[in-house]
Write a protein that holds these residues in place. Structure first.
Motif, PDB file in Angstrom:
ATOM      1  N   SER A 118       0.817  -1.211   0.000  1.00 55.53           N
ATOM      2  CA  SER A 118       0.000   0.000   0.000  1.00 55.53           C
ATOM      3  C   SER A 118       0.851   1.261   0.000  1.00 55.53           C
ATOM      4  O   SER A 118       1.947   1.299   0.580  1.00 55.53           O
ATOM      5  N   GLU A 119       0.309   2.306  -0.600  1.00 56.90           N
ATOM      6  CA  GLU A 119       0.978   3.604  -0.549  1.00 56.90           C
ATOM      7  C   GLU A 119       0.973   4.175   0.866  1.00 56.90           C
ATOM      8  O   GLU A 119       1.735   5.099   1.182  1.00 56.90           O
ATOM      9  N   HIS A 120       0.129   3.623   1.723  1.00 53.45           N
ATOM     10  CA  HIS A 120       0.036   4.082   3.106  1.00 53.45           C
ATOM     11  C   HIS A 120       0.921   3.273   4.057  1.00 53.45           C
ATOM     12  O   HIS A 120       0.907   3.534   5.272  1.00 53.45           O
ATOM     13  N   TRP A 121       1.659   2.306   3.535  1.00 55.08           N
ATOM     14  CA  TRP A 121       2.524   1.459   4.366  1.00 55.08           C
ATOM     15  C   TRP A 121       3.370   2.323   5.294  1.00 55.08           C
ATOM     16  O   TRP A 121       3.985   3.308   4.877  1.00 55.08           O
ATOM     17  N   ASP A 122       3.450   1.922   6.559  1.00 57.48           N
ATOM     18  CA  ASP A 122       4.170   2.694   7.570  1.00 57.48           C
ATOM     19  C   ASP A 122       5.245   1.824   8.220  1.00 57.48           C
ATOM     20  O   ASP A 122       4.952   1.035   9.128  1.00 57.48           O
ATOM     21  N   PRO A 123       6.504   1.965   7.793  1.00 58.70           N
ATOM     22  CA  PRO A 123       7.570   1.136   8.377  1.00 58.70           C
ATOM     23  C   PRO A 123       7.828   1.453   9.846  1.00 58.70           C
ATOM     24  O   PRO A 123       8.233   0.577  10.610  1.00 58.70           O
ATOM     25  N   VAL A 124       7.596   2.681  10.248  1.00 58.71           N
ATOM     26  CA  VAL A 124       7.789   3.043  11.656  1.00 58.71           C
ATOM     27  C   VAL A 124       6.799   2.275  12.534  1.00 58.71           C
ATOM     28  O   VAL A 124       7.160   1.748  13.593  1.00 58.71           O
ATOM     29  N   LEU A 125       5.570   2.186  12.089  1.00 64.86           N
ATOM     30  CA  LEU A 125       4.559   1.432  12.821  1.00 64.86           C
ATOM     31  C   LEU A 125       4.920  -0.048  12.876  1.00 64.86           C
ATOM     32  O   LEU A 125       4.747  -0.700  13.910  1.00 64.86           O
ATOM     33  N   ALA A 126       5.442  -0.580  11.779  1.00 64.67           N
ATOM     34  CA  ALA A 126       5.844  -1.990  11.756  1.00 64.67           C
ATOM     35  C   ALA A 126       6.951  -2.250  12.777  1.00 64.67           C
ATOM     36  O   ALA A 126       6.900  -3.238  13.528  1.00 64.67           O
ATOM     37  N   ARG A 127       7.935  -1.373  12.827  1.00 58.51           N
ATOM     38  CA  ARG A 127       9.029  -1.552  13.791  1.00 58.51           C
ATOM     39  C   ARG A 127       8.509  -1.447  15.226  1.00 58.51           C
ATOM     40  O   ARG A 127       8.937  -2.193  16.116  1.00 58.51           O
ATOM     41  N   LYS A 128       7.573  -0.534  15.451  1.00 55.43           N
ATOM     42  CA  LYS A 128       6.996  -0.382  16.787  1.00 55.43           C
ATOM     43  C   LYS A 128       6.268  -1.653  17.211  1.00 55.43           C
ATOM     44  O   LYS A 128       6.389  -2.103  18.365  1.00 55.43           O
ATOM     45  N   ARG A 129       5.528  -2.239  16.299  1.00 52.05           N
ATOM     46  CA  ARG A 129       4.789  -3.458  16.611  1.00 52.05           C
ATOM     47  C   ARG A 129       5.736  -4.633  16.859  1.00 52.05           C
ATOM     48  O   ARG A 129       5.462  -5.496  17.692  1.00 52.05           O
ATOM     49  N   LEU A 130       6.839  -4.683  16.146  1.00 51.46           N
ATOM     50  CA  LEU A 130       7.819  -5.756  16.352  1.00 51.46           C
ATOM     51  C   LEU A 130       8.518  -5.606  17.698  1.00 51.46           C
ATOM     52  O   LEU A 130       8.734  -6.586  18.414  1.00 51.46           O
ATOM     53  N   ARG A 131       8.882  -4.384  18.059  1.00 50.96           N
ATOM     54  CA  ARG A 131       9.556  -4.154  19.340  1.00 50.96           C
ATOM     55  C   ARG A 131       8.648  -4.499  20.520  1.00 50.96           C
ATOM     56  O   ARG A 131       9.130  -4.851  21.601  1.00 50.96           O
ATOM     57  N   ALA A 132       7.345  -4.370  20.309  1.00 49.79           N
ATOM     58  CA  ALA A 132       6.389  -4.676  21.383  1.00 49.79           C
ATOM     59  C   ALA A 132       6.257  -6.174  21.628  1.00 49.79           C
ATOM     60  O   ALA A 132       5.628  -6.583  22.615  1.00 49.79           O
ATOM     61  N   ARG A 133       6.852  -6.979  20.747  1.00 49.38           N
ATOM     62  CA  ARG A 133       6.755  -8.441  20.883  1.00 49.38           C
ATOM     63  C   ARG A 133       8.165  -9.038  20.789  1.00 49.38           C
ATOM     64  O   ARG A 133       8.525  -9.675  19.805  1.00 49.38           O
ATOM     65  N   PRO A 134       8.977  -8.837  21.805  1.00 49.15           N
ATOM     66  CA  PRO A 134      10.395  -9.238  21.749  1.00 49.15           C
ATOM     67  C   PRO A 134      10.617 -10.732  21.587  1.00 49.15           C
ATOM     68  O   PRO A 134      11.678 -11.143  21.094  1.00 49.15           O
ATOM     69  N   ASP A 135       9.667 -11.566  21.999  1.00 51.33           N
ATOM     70  CA  ASP A 135       9.844 -13.017  21.888  1.00 51.33           C
ATOM     71  C   ASP A 135       9.344 -13.574  20.553  1.00 51.33           C
ATOM     72  O   ASP A 135       9.443 -14.786  20.311  1.00 51.33           O
ATOM     73  N   LEU A 136       8.819 -12.725  19.706  1.00 52.55           N
ATOM     74  CA  LEU A 136       8.298 -13.169  18.415  1.00 52.55           C
ATOM     75  C   LEU A 136       9.445 -13.612  17.512  1.00 52.55           C
ATOM     76  O   LEU A 136      10.427 -12.888  17.341  1.00 52.55           O
ATOM     77  N   LEU A 137       9.332 -14.813  16.959  1.00 50.11           N
ATOM     78  CA  LEU A 137      10.362 -15.334  16.060  1.00 50.11           C
ATOM     79  C   LEU A 137      10.270 -14.679  14.695  1.00 50.11           C
ATOM     80  O   LEU A 137       9.181 -14.319  14.232  1.00 50.11           O
ATOM     81  N   ALA A 138      11.407 -14.565  14.029  1.00 53.12           N
ATOM     82  CA  ALA A 138      11.451 -13.925  12.712  1.00 53.12           C
ATOM     83  C   ALA A 138      10.538 -14.638  11.721  1.00 53.12           C
ATOM     84  O   ALA A 138       9.868 -13.986  10.900  1.00 53.12           O
ATOM     85  N   CYS A 139      10.497 -15.975  11.779  1.00 54.19           N
ATOM     86  CA  CYS A 139       9.671 -16.733  10.843  1.00 54.19           C
ATOM     87  C   CYS A 139       8.190 -16.488  11.057  1.00 54.19           C
ATOM     88  O   CYS A 139       7.387 -16.607  10.115  1.00 54.19           O
ATOM     89  N   ASP A 140       7.809 -16.139  12.280  1.00 48.49           N
ATOM     90  CA  ASP A 140       6.412 -15.827  12.577  1.00 48.49           C
ATOM     91  C   ASP A 140       6.115 -14.345  12.350  1.00 48.49           C
ATOM     92  O   ASP A 140       5.017 -13.987  11.920  1.00 48.49           O
TER      93      ASP A 140
END
Length: 244
Positions: A118-140
């Protein structure tokens, strides 16, 4: 299962039907398909792996699941469409997919900022969501549609190989530059996928997915069903670093 770039291509292929009225409806779906008759298509949209047909008062959502497919201006001789939409200038036939109506405006239903195409894609939001889940595996993480809508197993394997990250790495253990790279490449590879698929050369560019040998190390690639998603991962134990 079609990944996000394939749905964008479908949306583009259907542009001749934009603004047209549905004149014929058939198929073995259990939804109230006659409701679609005489509806005008206002827009074809996509969100991740969802294909959306927007009409004046409601929308149709199509999810191709694992084995769904479509045909434009032709039919499969060996299968009955889940849903067939006929226009005055052609037809769309959908097979082995899930279809349902969405009553609300699509902008209230979908988080466009999570869609990697999407033209609205937000990489900052994606990084924020990933940091909020430190135990999340890369494959998931890459298959989480709330973070990377449209990314599927091919893109997951190729992105992790491209950035040299082991699929069992944890988000909380990734250095900041590597986390940024993962987010950037999820989008970049999706657009690479889109271009290669349109040129019918997608598989020629696979470096890890379904491959047996690492093109960097010239040693056998590992294959395993990993993470809570239990999807196939192809990776190199030598050049893809495990961050734990």
């Amino acid at each position: 299962m079609p990944e996000g770039p394939s749905i964008v291509i479908l949306k583009e292929q259907l542009s001749p039907f934009l603004g047209r009225t549905i004149q014929q409806v058939s198929g073995n779906t259990t939804i109230e398909k006659q409701r679609l008759l005489h509806q005008r298509v206002e827009a074809f949209r996509s969100w991740g792996k969802h294909f959306l047909v927007e009409m004046p008062d409601f929308s149709l959502r199509v999810h191709f699941m694992l084995f769904g497919s479509y045909r434009i201006n032709e039919q499969k001789s060996w299968a009955v469409p889940r849903l067939s939409l006929g226009f005055d200038n052609g037809e769309l036939n959908l097979y082995a997919c899930s279809v349902r109506f969405i009553e609300e405006p699509l902008d209230l239903v979908y988080d466009w900022w999570a869609d990697v195409m999407s033209e609205h894609w937000d990489p900052v939001l994606a990084r924020k969501r990933l940091r909020a889940r430190p135990d999340l595996l890369a494959c998931d993480a890459l298959l989480d549609q709330d973070i990377f809508a449209g990314v599927g197993n091919i893109i997951k394997n190729e992105v992790l190989f491209r950035i040299r990250v082991h699929p069992l790495s944890k988000m909380g253990a990734l250095p900041a530059p590597k986390l940024r790279e993962l987010v950037e490449q999820a989008r970049q590879y999706s657009f690479d996928f889109y271009e290669w698929k349109k040129q019918f050369v997608l598989k020629k560019h696979w470096l890890a997915h379904t491959k047996r040998t690492c093109p960097r190390c010239n040693i056998p690639l590992k294959k395993a069903h990993l993470g809570r998603t239990n999807r196939r991962s192809f990776f190199c134990d030598n050049c893809q670093v495990l961050h734990t």
